[in-house]
Every structure is written in structure tokens, then in C-alpha cells.
Write a protein that holds these residues in place. Structure first.
Motif, PDB file in Angstrom:
ATOM      1  N   PRO B  12      45.024  51.556  61.271  1.00  0.00           N
ATOM      2  CA  PRO B  12      46.355  52.022  60.856  1.00  0.00           C
ATOM      3  C   PRO B  12      46.861  51.211  59.667  1.00  0.00           C
ATOM      4  O   PRO B  12      46.941  49.993  59.746  1.00  0.00           O
ATOM      5  CB  PRO B  12      47.214  51.772  62.100  1.00  0.00           C
ATOM      6  N   GLY B  13      47.152  51.875  58.559  1.00  0.00           N
ATOM      7  CA  GLY B  13      47.665  51.183  57.378  1.00  0.00           C
ATOM      8  C   GLY B  13      46.613  50.937  56.312  1.00  0.00           C
ATOM      9  O   GLY B  13      46.936  50.504  55.208  1.00  0.00           O
ATOM     10  N   THR B  14      45.353  51.217  56.602  1.00  0.00           N
ATOM     11  CA  THR B  14      44.321  51.141  55.561  1.00  0.00           C
ATOM     12  C   THR B  14      44.652  52.183  54.501  1.00  0.00           C
ATOM     13  O   THR B  14      44.980  53.317  54.840  1.00  0.00           O
ATOM     14  CB  THR B  14      42.939  51.487  56.159  1.00  0.00           C
ATOM     15  N   ASN B  15      44.581  51.814  53.209  1.00  0.00           N
ATOM     16  CA  ASN B  15      44.903  52.849  52.232  1.00  0.00           C
ATOM     17  C   ASN B  15      44.040  52.857  50.973  1.00  0.00           C
ATOM     18  O   ASN B  15      44.300  53.618  50.054  1.00  0.00           O
ATOM     19  CB  ASN B  15      46.396  52.824  51.882  1.00  0.00           C
ATOM     20  N   PHE B  58      47.540  47.977  54.184  1.00  0.00           N
ATOM     21  CA  PHE B  58      48.510  47.149  54.912  1.00  0.00           C
ATOM     22  C   PHE B  58      48.258  47.385  56.392  1.00  0.00           C
ATOM     23  O   PHE B  58      49.042  48.062  57.047  1.00  0.00           O
ATOM     24  CB  PHE B  58      49.938  47.558  54.574  1.00  0.00           C
ATOM     25  N   TYR B  60      48.346  47.568  60.096  1.00  0.00           N
ATOM     26  CA  TYR B  60      49.457  47.306  61.017  1.00  0.00           C
ATOM     27  C   TYR B  60      50.679  46.792  60.256  1.00  0.00           C
ATOM     28  O   TYR B  60      51.421  45.935  60.726  1.00  0.00           O
ATOM     29  CB  TYR B  60      49.033  46.351  62.141  1.00  0.00           C
TER      30      TYR B  60
END
Lengths: 953, 253
Positions: B12-15, B58, B60
Motif C-alpha cells: 500500500p502506497g507504492t507508486n 510512500f 503505509y
């Protein structure tokens, strides 16, 4: 309950604290030498010491750089010291810091399952002599925003109980004329008289009184924010009747142009155009003004969060690929003592909005590529925050879906809390001194990672075809999203099935809550298991809350009990059309009455240093403009990567050379003189930027965002009507259709009995398709010896200009647009660029020719010589200053290599242009006046310094 | 010969996952983009890949501290698998948030973790998006930077300052921030975060675990260069070498 404190080791510098020291100095308090920030965590649990220590050691603190203390090792006195003030700040009950949720998850990862809740706080250790008044000022102006935060006292309870809710069905007795029901309706809702009459007539026909949730639904659905009733009103404008302003101006141009590449316009959450054979782009810009006024960080963050959900909720869903942000604030140096009570200082609003947009946008991994920041004192209480998002989707998914009876209503993403209750009505109403205290439930701190998870998972569900339709939960929450989606079928919703953040919400609050990060999808029953499994695989919440029907009714239940029943017909077509009066009269301002100065260097430096013109690098560098890897032309360009690029270009598909140009045009100063030409100028500006970077007008789509004062006043509405007429007329000639838009009316503030309205503000956002990004051009001068051309006529158009503003004048001669001529000119220039004849190009906007050439010179690290006598004039002008600073539209400065002179001139054809100077390696900008004497002789480093220093925070 | 298999690990938050995939594909690899839950829950096996990447983002929300939560998840949920992965001679790359994750998980450590290492807030106190000049140590055992002397790449982070409690051996320092001419000690903003010893990228003793704050995946082709409209920039960006080196090495596994 446990308390943990984490602080940097004392020998390490505290970057967060250092920022506060600077902010405190900006308040005029010089005695603070250092600030250190301590992170506080409360854990609602009873843990043995070893488990608590494990949480501290391996999660909350970084032993390399931080020390931690917990419970018994915290002595309240240790932070006390001479000349040190200690302030601890935490969020108010019901306001969720996203960190709390993350800590819960991470604690579970450590194998510790018995923590019930987490709460965070920040403790500030402020070093330096301060009296109580100064400390109050620091707390009130920097550390605490009472809308969402409070100071922790010794008796503060971090975990307050949420009150239980006991169901009771509430009615408003509006049918019994003698009853108190109507008074209660007036108190709770601000329906207009015709609206209320329509409601009473409807329920009289039904033979019953409405429930609270029914009135709430009507109130939300009929709000200006949701239904844009002003733009759909029947307006009598200077005696002429306009039936539906939107349809007879902006949308009319789109219909008349009838471009085949417009795939979905004015009907979905965003406008959609074709990108190539396989892909489509959708684009939307929204405002989040009122929440940003009272809580800049949370307001702006949720503004980004909200607009990103628009492309995600368009067609069957698109992937957000780029953000654009435009802000309007009062000047940052506005005197503190003049700021009205209940209003935040513009510098704080600016910093908070910037941080909110950056923190949310960066975390979502969407590059922020384009924007603008404007300043005017009238934005003091009504700052404007425009957030836009561009999305990419497969072409075949660009049309809005259609659910069937029996499909399930599924809400996904964030949980529902008391957030933003009545946000849409808050958004549509005037702010007053009391707004800050009344509006506390309207603001929340967004959680970007929840939204990122929702985007990631929804795009997978889309590609697996697990839902038939999608929309976002925005203004009005579920009431608008479900009500709109079910308009042509009908729906049943069981409100107790909506996942809640905490207990205690009434059925009505659940229905209208505007909690962020939620989307709504219509799922065929045969897909629901696969969908739930998919969502579970990435820990994203999804809940079935009802079912679509074919009875054309909205039926709401709470634990089986019917709490609301409205026919779709009344909900969506029952709103009576408004009748409004509009009047517009040309205002007359004082004409400038001063002699043209002999030396214009000082004026040029001054214009470059104005808040509107100066460099915005401080903001831009804090946005990620590279993520997703598609950037082709960045917001900052030139030798030192710090010049002001005209428009941004991205490559949405990394393996293709096709690009998208994103630009904007806005100039509220012209609205003062004539909103028609303001709108025309804004369109021209947005298109100029597209041409300047190497694009063309072949496939350009526009968005409109109107921010206005109270349009119930005929003069205010008259100005709006004029602006919309220009949108129609100019877009038609340029061949650039509007594909979507939005309005925010009532941007006024009542202060000491006076009403302060914002300037009429129209933001035009544009996207243009570029066939080959390798043809892009940047605005910085490239090589000494090259020729400089000006393309387009200069008129004596100084009205509303940056130059006159430095003399506190506004004038009358607003810049106009000769659209047919400008179109030819832009087309020809774009051919020249495509042929590779243009080495640099910059449009003339704020500050005219003078600012444009200065920016090109210092961005390229090169000098330039300009001769004003060669500038082609549209009318006689005998003043150097007027030629140098005129803001006439449709003009460009172009750098051309001497060997391409002939070919370039031939390509421009019989449009108006002239060679007006050369690029030099002298490092000086020299401008020669009409009589051949030098009127500007400034070094580019000084010009750059004047431009960079104001916002070098 | 079958293609090298790369795992782009997502949380979650990997971009930065998509552009990292593009970079590895340009380098000739076959890339899978998979959520960490699939490994923690046993649906997928790390052993099926030759290169593992923790991309930028980002994760988490970078709540508490950048990369901390994913670091714990990796350490506790996949620690043994990762140890085996490394022992098998495979490659691990961490970019930006991935650097923070690898360090905080102890996967990338100095002297077996005896020299404490972390990344923290930039000295400026701000998120910084800008391009930086980098010098690679030609003596470094790092597989990823073989043949690389200088690079120009963008950074975009708020917590990129490398802090080491002690001296870092030269063999672990792969990339340093420099000025345009390659000189160290250039100061802010050329060193955008105040990193100790101008450290921008590090590797373990084997040279097979490499992490850096700048984003090589954001400079794969010429038009990503901030000044490509001004000067002759080649078709290929500086960052591509990192991915090509990794794939070339993995092909020999």
C-alpha cells in the motif's frame, strides 16, 4: 493506557523544529532560538512491559537517531527548563490522524493483537524567552487550529467514548400549518421559498410528512454544489431571457463544434476525449475553497483526494496520471492586525494548502505538473484552491456504465464517520466570522494511502469486469452518489450495513457523511464473491449496502425499518428552476495619468518581484513532478532548471511518443474591467501556453471553473453571464470545446457589516494532444546570435496589468482577443515549431513583453537586446512603458536561428510578426525605446534575483 | 534462454512500480508486479525470481517513519525467504522508499548490522524534487553500477538523509552526490538532503544488494532529462545502465 514519547537524540538537528523557528520569526517574534518536536503515542491497551518495549524499539522509535520513553519512565518534569515553553497538541475527538490506523496495523504485524486504539500528539519544546501573549500567538497562529486540534492539558482524556445511538425515526411536521415543523425546517435547512413549496406540495400529495433523511437527501441533491442550479436557471439578463446558462453558452459551443474525439462531455464525473486509437483521457478540475479557508491542510488535501476520485469514477474508471493546482490567496505580507477574527492569515493558508496538496498528491504517486498562484487582498477570507486531475483509460471503457435491477450497491474504501456533514451546503454558502466554529464537522484530515489502495484495487476490478458502473462519493456523500446512480432504476439501501469509523452515527448522518476515500460501484450478483476476494487480497474494505431495483424509488432502511422513500422523479426533476435577474454595466476606473519613465529597468525589476509574477519554485520543488516517469517538459526549465515553463508535457504511455500538454489561463484582474474579456483572455492564455511548448490547436479540450461572489445579486450574475458568453464565442472560433466544468458561487465574507466578495475568477484548464513529444520547445533562450521575434500585435492594453498594479492603478483598457486572427497566427506558429524552426518560445502574459523576455533571458543564462520601435502595433502607442508592459493577448516571443530566418518568416505568412532583437552573451537585458535610446539595461542575474527572492522561503 | 524474472514488490502506497517495470523491460527482463500480501499469505514464492525490487513510493504513508512499517512486514513475514534469496546469489534493489525499507528491515546493512544505519528527514525539512549529479565508486563491488562513473538522476523525497553511527567502509558506498564537475562536499542543494559523506546509494559487502535515493527508473530515455530541449542528450537515459547491469548479471545465474 500507555503513553510513548519519541524524540530525536539531542545532538541531532530537528528539521521540523527548524521550520517552526522560521515561521515564528515570520510572526515578528525574534527570541526563539530552537524548537524540538516530540512525537507522542497513546495506546489504548494494557500491555506487559516487554511487549510495550518491543513496540517502542522496533516500531515507534529509530534507535539510531531517536530516544524513547514510555509510561513510568516519563517524568512530567523532565521537559521543564528555564526559558523553555512546552506545548502539546492533539487532534480533536473524531478527527483521525492516518498515522493511528497505520500504527494499529504495524502493531498487529508484531504479533500484538490487544491494542484497541491509538492516538497521536505532538509536543513542542520551544526555547527562548516568551511572554504569555507571544506564546498564545505562536499556538494560535502556528501550532493549533481549533477546528481540528486542541492543546493537551493534564486532564485530557485521549480516548473518549463515542455516545451510543438509539434509533428513533424523525419526521418534520410540515403539513400541519399551525405546527412547529416549518420553523424546524427553516432552522435545519436553507431551502429557498419555491423549493420548500415544491416539497410541501409533494408530501401533501403523498399524504404524509417527510422524515429527516428525506429532507436531507433533497437538500443535498438540490444544493448548488451538486446540481448547479444557477447555471441551469432562467436568467433575465439586461432584458434578454436565457433559459439554462450552461446549455446556451459553454455546452452550446461544444455541441456546435461536435468534435468526433469528444467521447463523453458534461455528463459524467469528468470530460473524456480520445488520446489515440486505444486510449482516452479524462480531465476534471474542482475547487475546495471553504474547507481550505478554515483548515488549509486538511481542506486542500481532501480537495486533491476528491478530484482524483472524479477520473477514477468516470466511465468505468481511469488511472490518475497528472495533477494540476491553482491557488488564489491574499498577499503573504498582509498585516496580521488587519486579519478579521475567525480568518487565518494568508501565509498560514498558503503554507497549509501547499503542504496538504503535496502530502496527498505525492503519496498518491501522481505528478503535480502544472499550476499557478495568484494574490489579491479580496481572497483574504475566501482563498481559492483549484485541484485538477487527468486520467488515462482504455477507450472502450470511456462511457458511463449502466447497472441493472438486482445489481448490488457496494461502497468501497474508507469508512464512514461524522466527517464533512453538510459539506456541500457549507461549500455553497457564504462564510461569516462564525464559520470557523460552526463548520468543524466539515473538515477532515484525508488518508491518501487508503485512496491509493482504492485506486490500485479498483483498476484491477475494472479490468476483470467485476462491476457495471462506478462513481465517487463526494459532496453529499452516499446521498448524492447513490441517488444519482440509481436515478433511472431505483434502489434500496440498508444504512446499518455501511462500515463506520466509530459507533454513534444516526441513519441520517451515515447517509450524508462526506468521509473521504470512498467509491460506489454497481456489482452484478454473480461477481460479488470474486470482487470481495479481490478486495480482501489487498486489505481494502468493500461492503454490500443495498440493491438496485426497477421501481424508480430511493428507499432507505435502518435495521429493516423504512426511514426514507422518495420517488426518483421528484428527487431529480422536482427542483423548481430558479428565476434570476442579471445586469451588467461597464465600470469606469481612473485612467493612468503619469509620464513614461526614462528608465524602465526599475519598473521591470518591480513587476518581476510582484507576488503574482515571481518564481513559485519553493512550491513546485515540494511536489513530485517526475513520478510515473512520463515527464517531457517539466514545470521548471532552462539552464539551471529554474525558469518558468509555459505548459507541462507528459507522455502517458511510456512506450509511445504521443504526449499531452497541460496548461491553464486565469486573470481575475481583467474581470474587474470586463468579465467577457477576462474569460476570452483566460482561454487565449491557456491556448498560448500549448502553442508555446510546441503543441497545436488541432485537439485541445477546455475546462471551466468559475469562482464568483453571490450571484443572487444581479450585477454579480450579470458578470457571470458575460464571462460564459465569451467562453462560447472564443472556444467556437478556436475550435476548442469545453468538456467539463464546475462552479463555486457565494465566495463572500461578511465582516463588520461589510461584504467582501472575491474578484470574479475564471480558471480555464486545457489539455492538448501532441503527436510527437520530441518536437517540444522550452522557453529559455538557447544561443547567442539567434534572432528574437515577436508574433502578434501589441495594443495599448494596460487595463488590469501587472505594471499598472505596481502603481496601484487598474485602468480601463482590458486586453481583448481577436480570435479569428489569433487562430491563424497560432496555427502558423505551430507549423513553424513542427518544422523545427523554433528554438525557444514564450507567451506574453502578466507583465507583457518585458517580463517575457526577462524570463527567457535569465532562464537561458543569456542576454538579449530588444528594440521597441520594431514591435508591430495594433494601434498607435507613443510610450515605451506601454509597449514593454502591455498585456495584449495572442502574442509570443520566439527564438529563431539566423539560418532559419527566411523559412520561419515564410511559415508565419501574413500574420503579424517582426524580428525585434537578438540573443547575446553579454549577460545583460537591453531594451531600446521608440527613439532609439536605451530604456532597460539590467543584468540577468539581478532580474532573476528580483524574480526569485519574494518566495524564497 | 528464458528471460530473467524480476519481482517488483508492491505494498500500500507504492507508486513507482509501473516505471520500474518499464525500465526492467527495456533491459530485457520479464517483470511481475505483485502485492506483498501474496507472499505473506503464501500465494507466491520469492524463489521464483532472480531479482527483487522494492520500488519508490510512500508505503503505509511513510507513517511513523519512511519505510518502517513495510520493513517490519518484510523482516517478520518474509525474513527467512529473503535470506535464502540472498544466499542463492540473487539480486535485491531498493529505490527511494525501497532504500529506506531495505535499511530499516536490516536487509541492507553495514558490517553485519554492527554499524547502525538509518535514513531520516532532509536537512531542509522539505520534500525535494530535483535532479542530482552522482559519482559512482569504480572500486565498488556493486553489480548494478558496473562501468558507471557518473550519473544525473532525479530525487524526490523528504527523508533521504543517510545517518550512520560511525564510519561507513568505502566498499559499501556506491553513489555520492557531487557537483556538476564531480566534486564531493558540494553542499545543499547538490546534496539535497544533507546525507552523511554525501551518500546517495549503498550496497552490502557482496554488491548484490543495492539501494539508492535517486530514481534511475525516471531517466531511461533522453526526453526525461530536464534540459533535453537545450542540449544534445542521447536517446538513452543514465538510469538504464542500472537495470541492464542487473539483468546481465542475473542471466548468468
Amino acid at each position: 493506557m500507555h503513553r510513548v514519547e519519541v524524540r530525536l537524540k539531542s545532538h541531532l538537528p530537528d528539521a521540523r523544529g527548524a521550520g517552526l523557528v522560521k515561521d515564528i520569526r515570520d510572526l515578528g517574534i525574534e527570541t526563539v532560538s530552537d524548537v524540538r518536536v516530540v512525537d507522542i503515542y497513546w495506546l489504548d491497551a494494557e500491555l506487559p512491559p516487554d511487549k510495550l518495549d518491543l513496540i517502542c524499539r522496533s516500531l515507534l522509535a529509530d534507535p539510531v537517531i531517536q530516544d524513547y520513553r514510555s509510561d513510568s519512565t516519563i517524568s512530567t518534569d523532565t521537559d521543564k527548563a528555564a526559558n523553555r515553553r512546552v506545548v502539546e497538541v492533539t487532534y480533536n475527538p473524531g478527527v483521525m490522524d492516518p498515522v493511528e490506523e497505520t500504527v494499529m496495523k504495524a502493531v498487529r504485524d508484531l504479533g500484538i493483537v490487544d491494542v484497541r486504539a491509538v492516538k497521536t500528539a505532538k509536543r513542542y519544546l520551544i526555547e527562548g524567552e516568551l511572554d504569555n501573549g507571544q506564546l498564545d500567538s505562536i499556538c494560535g497562529k502556528l501550532l493549533v487550529n481549533p477546528i481540528v486540534e486542541h492543546i493537551v492539558r493534564s486532564d485530557t482524556v485521549p480516548f473518549s467514548e463515542h455516545p451510543r445511538y438509539h434509533f428513533r425515526l424523525n419526521h418534520y411536521n410540515i403539513l400541519d400549518a399551525g405546527g412547529s415543523g416549518l420553523a424546524a425546517v427553516h432552522k435545519d435547512f436553507s431551502f429557498s421559498a419555491p423549493e420548500l413549496k415544491a416539497i410541501i406540495d409533494h408530501f401533501r400529495e403523498q399524504g404524509r410528512n417527510p422524515t429527516d433523511v428525506e429532507l436531507e437527501t433533497l437538500f443535498q441533491t438540490w444544493s448548488e454544489h451538486c446540481v448547479h442550479k444557477t447555471f441551469k436557471a432562467r436568467i433575465t439578463s439586461n432584458g434578454v431571457v436565457i433559459d439554462n446558462l450552461l446549455r446556451s453558452t459553454i455546452a452550446k459551443a461544444t455541441a456546435e463544434l461536435n468534435k468526433p474525439w469528444c467521447l463523453s462531455v458534461f455528463m459524467d464525473n469528468a470530460g473524456v476525449i480520445a488520446f489515440d486509437e486505444k486510449w482516452a483521457l479524462c480531465f476534471k478540475v474542482e475547487t475546495h475553497n471553504h474547507p481550505s479557508a478554515v483548515e488549509p491542510y486538511g481542506g486542500a488535501a481532501t480537495g486533491i483526494g476528491g478530484v482524483v476520485r472524479d477520473p477514477l469514477g468516470t466511465g468505468l474508471g481511469s488511472k490518475p496520471i497528472c495533477n494540476t493546482d491553482v491557488f488564489c490567496f491574499a498577499p503573504p505580507d498582509y498585516p496580521h492586525e488587519k486579519v478579521p477574527k475567525g480568518v487565518l492569515h494568508p501565509r498560514r493558508i498558503f503554507k497549509g494548502v501547499r503542504a496538504g496538496v503535496a502530502d496527498y498528491g505525492n503519496r498518491l504517486g501522481i505528478p503535480t505538473l502544472n499550476g499557478a498562484i495568484l494574490f489579491d487582498e479580496r481572497y483574504l477570507a475566501n482563498p481559492l484552491v483549484f485541484c485538477g486531475t487527468l486520467g488515462l483509460m482504455p477507450r472502450e471503457l470511456s462511457q458511463r456504465g449502466q447497472q441493472r435491477a438486482g445489481d448490488l450497491v457496494v461502497v468501497v474504501g474508507g469508512r464512514t464517520g461524522r466527517d464533512g456533514i453538510h459539506g456541500v451546503t457549507f461549500a455553497s454558502e457564504q462564510l461569516t466570522e462564525k464559520s470557523s466554529t460552526l463548520s468543524f464537522t466539515s473538515v477532515q484530515i484525508g488518508n491518501p494511502i487508503v485512496e491509493k489502495k482504492v485506486i490500485d484495487i479498483l483498476l484491477q476490478a475494472r479490468d476483470r469486469k467485476l462491476y457495471r458502473r462506478i462513481t465517487d462519493c463526494g459532496g453529499g456523500g452516499l446521498s448524492s452518489a447513490v441517488g444519482e446512480m440509481a436515478a433511472d432504476t431505483g434502489v434500496r439501501v440498508d444504512l446499518e450495513k455501511v462500515p463506520l469509523k466509530y459507533a454513534g452515527l444516526t441513519y441520517s448522518e451515515i447517509w450524508v457523511s462526506e468521509s473521504q476515500e470512498r467509491m460506489l460501484i454497481a456489482v452484478p450478483p454473480e461477481c460479488i464473491d470474486e470482487l470481495m476476494e479481490l478486495f480482501d487480497s489487498e486489505d481494502v474494505e468493500a461492503a454490500v449496502i443495498g440493491e438496485f431495483t426497477d421501481n424508480h424509488h430511493l428507499r432507505l432502511f435502518y435495521h429493516g425499518e423504512l426511514v426514507g422513500d422518495l420517488s426518483m422523479e421528484f428527487l431529480h426533476d422536482g427542483l423548481p428552476q430558479m428565476n434570476m435577474e442579471a445586469v451588467w454595466q461597464q465600470p469606469l476606473h481612473t485612467e493612468p495619468d503619469f509620464a513614461s519613465p526614462d528608465n524602465l529597468g526599475g519598473d521591470l525589476l518591480k513587476v518581476l518581484g510582484t507576488w503574482n509574477v515571481c518564481s513559485k519554485e519553493w512550491v513546485i520543488r515540494q511536489y513530485d513532478h517526475e513520478v510515473q516517469g512520463g515527464s517531457v517538459l517539466k514545470p521548471l526549465v532552462g539552464r539551471d532548471s529554474d525558469g518558468p515553463g509555459d505548459a507541462a508535457i507528459i507522455r502517458p504511455l511510456l512506450d509511445s511518443d504521443r504526449g499531452v500538454i497541460v496548461s491553464n489561463g486565469i486573470n481575475p484582474n481583467y474581470g474587474e474591467l470586463d468579465p467577457y474579456w477576462m474569460a476570452a483572455s483566460a482561454i487565449d492564455e491557456a491556448l498560448r501556453q500549448i502553442i508555446a511548448v510546441g503543441g497545436s490547436l488541432e485537439q485541445v479540450a477546455l475546462l471551466d471553473n468559475f469562482c464568483w461572489g453571490d450571484t443572487r445579486r444581479p450585477d454579480m450574475l450579470g458578470a457571470l453571464v458575460r464571462a460564459t458568453q465569451a467562453c462560447h464565442d472564443v472556444a467556437l472560433v478556436y475550435g476548442t470545446p469545453f468538456v467539463s466544468g464546475k462552479d463555486s458561487l457565494n465566495n463572500e465574507f461578511e465582516y463588520e457589516g461589510r461584504v467582501i466578495a472575491i474578484p470574479h475568477t475564471l480558471l480555464i484548464s486545457a489539455i492538448g494532444i501532441m503527436a510527437d513529444v520530441n518536437r517540444a520547445v522550452s522557453m529559455d533562450l538557447k544561443q547567442a546570435g539567434d534572432l528574437i521575434y515577436i508574433v502578434g500585435d501589441t495594443y495599448s492594453e494596460l487595463g488590469g496589468s501587472a505594471y499598472l498594479a505596481t502603481r496601484d492603478l487598474i485602468g480601463n483598457s482590458v486586453p481583448r482577443v481577436d480570435a479569428p486572427r489569433a487562430k491563424t497566427l497560432m496555427d502558423n506558429l505551430s507549423v513553424a515549431t513542427r518544422k523545427g524552426l523554433v528554438k525557444a518560445c514564450h507567451d506574453c502574459s502578466d507583465g507583457g513583453l518585458g517580463v517575457a523576455i526577462a524570463e527567457m533571458a535569465f532562464a537561458g543564462g543569456l542576454g538579449a537586446t530588444i528594440r521597441l520601435e520594431h514591435v508591430p502595433l495594433g494601434e498607435p502607442i507613443d510610450r515605451n512603458d506601454f509597449i514593454l508592459f502591455s498585456e495584449s493577448n495572442s502574442r509570443f516571443l520566439v527564438e529563431v536561428a539566423p539560418e532559419n530566418r527566411e523559412e520561419f518568416e515564410k511559415t508565419l505568412g501574413n500574420t503579424r510578426w517582426a524580428a525585434v532583437g537578438e540573443v547575446s552573451d553579454s549577460g545583460m537585458l537591453e531594451v531600446y525605446g521608440l527613439d532609439g535610446r536605451r530604456v532597460v539595461n539590467e543584468s540577468i542575474s539581478e532580474l532573476k534575483e528580483a524574480w526569485q527572492s519574494p518566495l524564497r522561503w | 534462454m528464458s528471460k530473467v524474472r524480476v519481482l517488483v514488490l508492491r505494498a500500500p502506497g507504492t507508486n513507482c512500480d509501473m516505471e520500474t517495470i518499464f525500465a526492467f523491460e527495456q533491459a530485457g527482463a520479464e517483470v511481475s508486479r505483485l502485492h506483498i500480501n501474496r507472499f505473506v499469505r503464501g500465494n507466491e514464492r520469492l524463489a521464483d525470481y532472480q531479482i527483487m525490487v522494492v520500488p519508490g513510493g510512500f508505503t503505509y504513508g511513510d507513517d511513523i517513519a519512511a519505510g518502517r512499517v513495510l520493513a517490519n512486514e518484510l523482516r517478520l513475514g518474509l525474513g527467512e525467504d529473503i535470506k535464502r534469496f540472498v544466499a542463492d546469489g540473487k539480486l535485491i534493489l531498493g529505490i527511494c522508499n525501497g532504500f529506506q525499507v531495505l535499511v530499516k528491515a536490516g536487509i541492507l546493512s553495514v558490517d553485519g548490522g554492527k554499524i547502525p544505519l538509518t535514513l531520516t528527514d532532509n536537512d531542509s525539512g522539505r520534500f525535494e524534487c530535483r535532479w542530482v549529479y552522482l559519482a559512482a565508486d569504480p572500486e565498488s563491488p556493486c553489480i548494478f553500477t558496473r562501468g558507471v562513473e557518473r550519473m544525473y538522476l532525479p530525487v524526490a523525497h523528504a527523508e533521504g538523509k543517510v545517518v550512520v553511527a560511525g564510519e561507513v567502509p568505502d566498499r559499501n558506498i556506491v553513489l555520492r552526490y557531487t557537483d556538476e564537475q564531480g566534486n564531493l562536499g558540494a553542499g545543499y542543494p547538490l546534496n539535497p538532503n544533507g546525507s552523511q559523506a554525501d551518500i546517495a546509494g549503498m550496497c552490502d559487502d557482496t554488491g548484490r544488494i543495492f539501494a539508492l535515493m535517486p530514481h534511475p527508473e525516471r531517466f531511461i530515455r533522453g526526453t526525461q532529462h530536464p534540459r533535453w530541449t537545450r542540449c544534445e542528450v542521447g536517446e538513452q537515459g543514465d538510469g538504464l545502465r542500472i537495470f541492464q547491469n542487473a539483468v546481465a548479471w542475473a542471466e548468468s545465474l
